[in-house]
Design an enzyme around this catalytic site. Structure first.
Site, short mmCIF file in Angstrom:
data_model
loop_
_atom_site.label_atom_id
_atom_site.label_comp_id
_atom_site.label_asym_id
_atom_site.label_seq_id
_atom_site.Cartn_x
_atom_site.Cartn_y
_atom_site.Cartn_z
N GLY A 82 0.75 -1.26 0.00
CA GLY A 82 0.00 0.00 0.00
C GLY A 82 0.78 1.30 0.00
O GLY A 82 0.18 2.36 -0.13
N PRO B 82 4.61 -5.30 -0.44
CA PRO B 82 4.66 -4.14 -1.32
C PRO B 82 4.70 -4.55 -2.78
O PRO B 82 5.35 -5.53 -3.14
CB PRO B 82 5.98 -3.47 -0.92
CG PRO B 82 6.82 -4.56 -0.36
CD PRO B 82 5.88 -5.57 0.24
N GLY B 83 3.98 -3.84 -3.61
CA GLY B 83 4.02 -4.09 -5.05
C GLY B 83 4.49 -2.84 -5.77
O GLY B 83 5.65 -2.70 -6.16
N CYS C 207 -9.29 4.13 -29.65
CA CYS C 207 -10.44 4.81 -30.23
C CYS C 207 -11.46 5.18 -29.15
O CYS C 207 -12.54 4.62 -29.08
CB CYS C 207 -11.05 3.89 -31.29
SG CYS C 207 -12.02 4.81 -32.45
N GLU C 208 -11.06 6.07 -28.26
CA GLU C 208 -11.89 6.55 -27.14
C GLU C 208 -11.54 8.00 -26.93
O GLU C 208 -10.35 8.34 -26.80
CB GLU C 208 -11.52 5.82 -25.83
CG GLU C 208 -11.84 4.37 -25.76
CD GLU C 208 -13.25 4.07 -25.30
OE1 GLU C 208 -13.85 4.88 -24.58
OE2 GLU C 208 -13.74 3.00 -25.68
C1 LIG Z 1 -3.53 -8.29 -0.93
C2 LIG Z 1 -2.65 -7.26 -1.52
N1 LIG Z 1 -1.39 -7.18 -1.08
C3 LIG Z 1 -0.52 -6.29 -1.61
C4 LIG Z 1 -0.92 -5.42 -2.62
C5 LIG Z 1 0.09 -4.46 -3.16
O1 LIG Z 1 -0.26 -3.16 -2.93
P1 LIG Z 1 0.71 -2.00 -3.41
O2 LIG Z 1 1.00 -2.25 -4.83
O3 LIG Z 1 -0.07 -0.76 -3.19
O4 LIG Z 1 1.93 -2.07 -2.55
C6 LIG Z 1 -2.23 -5.47 -3.08
C7 LIG Z 1 -2.66 -4.55 -4.13
O5 LIG Z 1 -3.77 -4.41 -4.52
C8 LIG Z 1 -3.13 -6.42 -2.53
O6 LIG Z 1 -4.37 -6.52 -2.96
#
Ligand SMILES: Cc1ncc(COP(=O)(O)O)c(C=O)c1O
Length: 445
Positions: free
Chosen positions: A248, A291-292, A360-361
Site C-alpha cells: 500500500g 509491497p508491489g 479509439c476513445e
Molecule cells: C492483498 C494485496 N497485497 C498487496 C498489494 C500491493 O499493494 P501495493 O502495490 O499498493 O503495494 C495489493 C494490491 O492491490 C493487494 O491486494
C-alpha cells in the site's frame, strides 16, 4: 541530474535509463516499450529488507506480483530473497515456471476457484490467504483429498478507509475482500480453521489499500491488527504465529505527490503493531508485508513515438503517441496523473500539450497538460513512473499488440517480454464453425 533511481538526465540533456540512452532503447526495441531499471527494483527490495531489520522484527517481504510480473521479475524477486504474493493461478503458474520456490508464495484472491486451489496446494504453495469461511472449508476438502496440510492466513477487512481512490481502498468493512471484523466473524473463521484437520491456521492478513500517502492509516492498520491478535487470544485461545500486513505504500507519480519513505512506512505499519503487542505483553509474530507498486513503479518508464500533433480550436495543442489506454489504463481507471519528458531533451519546456493515445476513445488521454520543449512528429516521449500496474493491466483493446518489456541491468539492456505481433492476435482466434472444427478447438481450453 537524477529523476528517479537509475533514471537521469545526461550531460547533453538526453534521458538516460540505467545509464543507456532512452533514444537508443526506442531505436533498438521499438515503441511503445516498457523499460525497467532492474538495479532500481533490486535496490528497493533491499531497502525494504534493511528497514525491517532496522526495526528488529522477524519479517519477510512478499513482492505483490500483480504490480508487474514476468519470468525475469520473478527471478529478481527470488534472487533478492523476497517471497511472492500471487492473486491467481496464472500468476502462480508464471512464478513457478520462473523457478520461484512455491513454498515462498502466498496465494490471494477473493474468489479462487477449486481448480486454482488444487493447483496451488498440489504444487506446495507456502500460504493460502483465505477470503471467506466457505473457502476455509474448500481448502480443507482439497488438502484432505491430496493428503496435505495447508498453511492458511485469514484475510480480514478491519474497517479502515485509508482515503485513497475508492477502487484502491480494500480495508473497509464492506470491502469485497476478506472477512469483516464485525460481530466476531473473524473469530468464527479462526474457530472453523482450528477445527479443520488439513488446515494449519497461521495468522491474519490485512491490506487496507493501495497508493496511500498518509502515515496515520498505516499506524491505524498496525494498531487495529494488534487489537485483532489480542482478541484472537482471548476469544479463540490461540495467539497466531504470523501476521501479514499487506502493501500500500503510495508512490509519487508527479512532483506534487509527497510519498513516505520505505523506513517511515515500515515503522508506521509494523512498528505500531509491535508497540501495541508489547504494551499488552504479547510476543511478536513473524511479519509479512506485501509491497508491489513501491518496488517497481519508479523503476519503469514507457517510451512512445509521437505521431499526429494538432492544434484544437481552443488553442490547445494535442500530441498523439503510438500507445494509450491499452498499455496504460490508469488515467481512465483512477484519474491518475503522469509526467513525461522528451527523450532527446529531458526537461520541462514552455509549451503546453495534451498527450493522448491512439485508442479509439475520446477519454484516452494519458496526460491532461504536459509542459515540453517544441515536440516534433517522430520524437520519442518517455512517460515516467509506469513500472506498476501498467504492463500487468495492459490489454489488446483495438487489437493493439501489447508492447514488449525490456530490463536494463548493470548497464546492459535485454528484452524480457517480447512485443506481441499481429500473428499473436490471430493465434488465439478460432476459425470455422462446423462441429468437427469446434470439437478439435475445444481441446485448447
Ligand atoms: C492483498 C494485496 N497485497 C498487496 C498489494 C500491493 O499493494 P501495493 O502495490 O499498493 O503495494 C495489493 C494490491 O492491490 C493487494 O491486494
Amino acid at each position: 541530474m537524477q529523476l528517479y533511481p537509475g533514471i537521469e538526465v545526461g550531460p547533453g540533456g538526453e534521458l538516460l535509463v540505467g545509464g543507456l540512452k532512452a533514444l537508443d532503447l526506442a531505436r533498438t526495441f521499438g515503441t511503445p516499450l516498457y523499460v525497467y531499471v532492474e538495479d532500481a527494483i533490486r535496490w528497493k527490495a533491499r531497502e525494504y529488507l534493511k528497514e525491517l531489520r532496522r526495526i528488529s522484527v522477524p519479517a519477510d517481504v512478499a513482492y505483490a506480483s500483480k504490480a508487474y510480473l514476468s519470468l525475469r521479475m520473478a527471478r529478481v524477486a527470488g534472487e533478492e530473497g523476497l517471497w511472492l504474493d500471487v492473486a491467481s493461478a496464472g500468476e502462480f503458474f508464471l512464478a513457478t515456471k520462473a523457478g520461484f520456490p512455491p513454498e515462498r508464495i502466498l496465494f490471494h484472491g477473493n474468489n479462487k476457484s477449486p481448480e486454482e486451489l488444487k493447483m496451488a496446494i498440489k504444487n506446495g504453495v507456502g500460504r493460502i490467504v483465505a477470503d471467506s469461511l466457505a473457502e476455509i472449508k474448500r481448502i480443507q476438502e482439497i488438502a484432505s483429498a491430496l493428503g496435505r496440510t495447508q498453511a492458511v492466513l485469514i484475510r480480514v477487512a478491519p474497517g479502515i478507509d485509508p482515503h485513497t481512490h475508492k477502487a484502491l481502498a480494500t480495508g473497509r468493512i464492506d470491502s469485497k475482500f476478506g472477512i469483516p471484523v464485525y460481530r466476531g466473524a473473524h473469530i468464527e473463521a479462526v474457530r472453523l480453521a482450528l477445527k479443520m484437520k488439513n488446515v494449519r491456521f497461521m495468522g491474519f492478513h490485512c491490506h487496507v489499500g493501495s497508493q496511500i500517502f498518509e502515515r496515520r492509516w498505516f499506524e491505524l492498520a498496525g494498531k487495529t491488527m494488534g487489537a485483532i491478535y489480542e482478541d484472537c487470544l482471548k476469544a479463540a485461545g490461540v495467539f497466531p504465529e504470523e501476521c501479514d500486513m499487506g502493501g500500500g505504500l503510495g508512490v509519487a507519480y508527479v512532483p506534487e505527490d509527497k510519498e513516505l519513505s520505505i523506513g517511515e512506512y515500515c515503522e508506521a505499519l509494523v512498528g505500531s503493531f509491535r508497540d501495541r503487542l508489547s504494551n499488552l505483553g504479547l510476543p511478536m509474530p513473524r511479519i509479512f508485508i506485501e509491497p508491489g507498486r513501491s518496488i517497481v513503479a519508479q523503476a519503469g518508464i514507457t517510451l512512445y513515438k509521437v505521431g499526429t500533433i494538432k492544434r484544437l480550436p481552443s488553442g490547445q495543442k494535442l500530441l498523439a503517441v503510438d500507445g494509450g489506454m491499452a498499455d496504460n489504463p490508469r488515467p481512465m481507471l483512477y484519474s491518475a496523473k503522469y509526467r513525461c519528458l522528451l527523450a532527446r531533451q529531458a526537461r520541462e519546456g514552455q509549451l503546453s500539450y495534451r498527450v493522448v493515445g491512439k485508442n479509439c476513445e475520446e477519454g484516452d488521454t494519458l496526460i491532461e497538460e504536459a509542459f515540453l520543449p517544441m515536440v516534433r512528429t517522430g520524437d520519442i516521449l518517455a512517460v515516467m513512473v509506469t513500472g506498476a500496474y501498467h504492463y500487468s493491466m495492459s490489454s489488446n483493446y483495438n487489437a493493439l499488440p501489447r508492447p514488449g518489456v525490456v530490463h536494463v541491468y548493470e548497464g546492459r539492456a535485454f528484452p524480457v517480454v517480447r512485443r506481441q505481433t499481429y500473428r499473436d492476435l490471430l493465434d488465439e482466434q478460432i476459425e470455422g464453425t462446423d462441429r468437427l472444427a469446434l470439437a478439435s478447438n475445444m481441446g485448447q481450453f
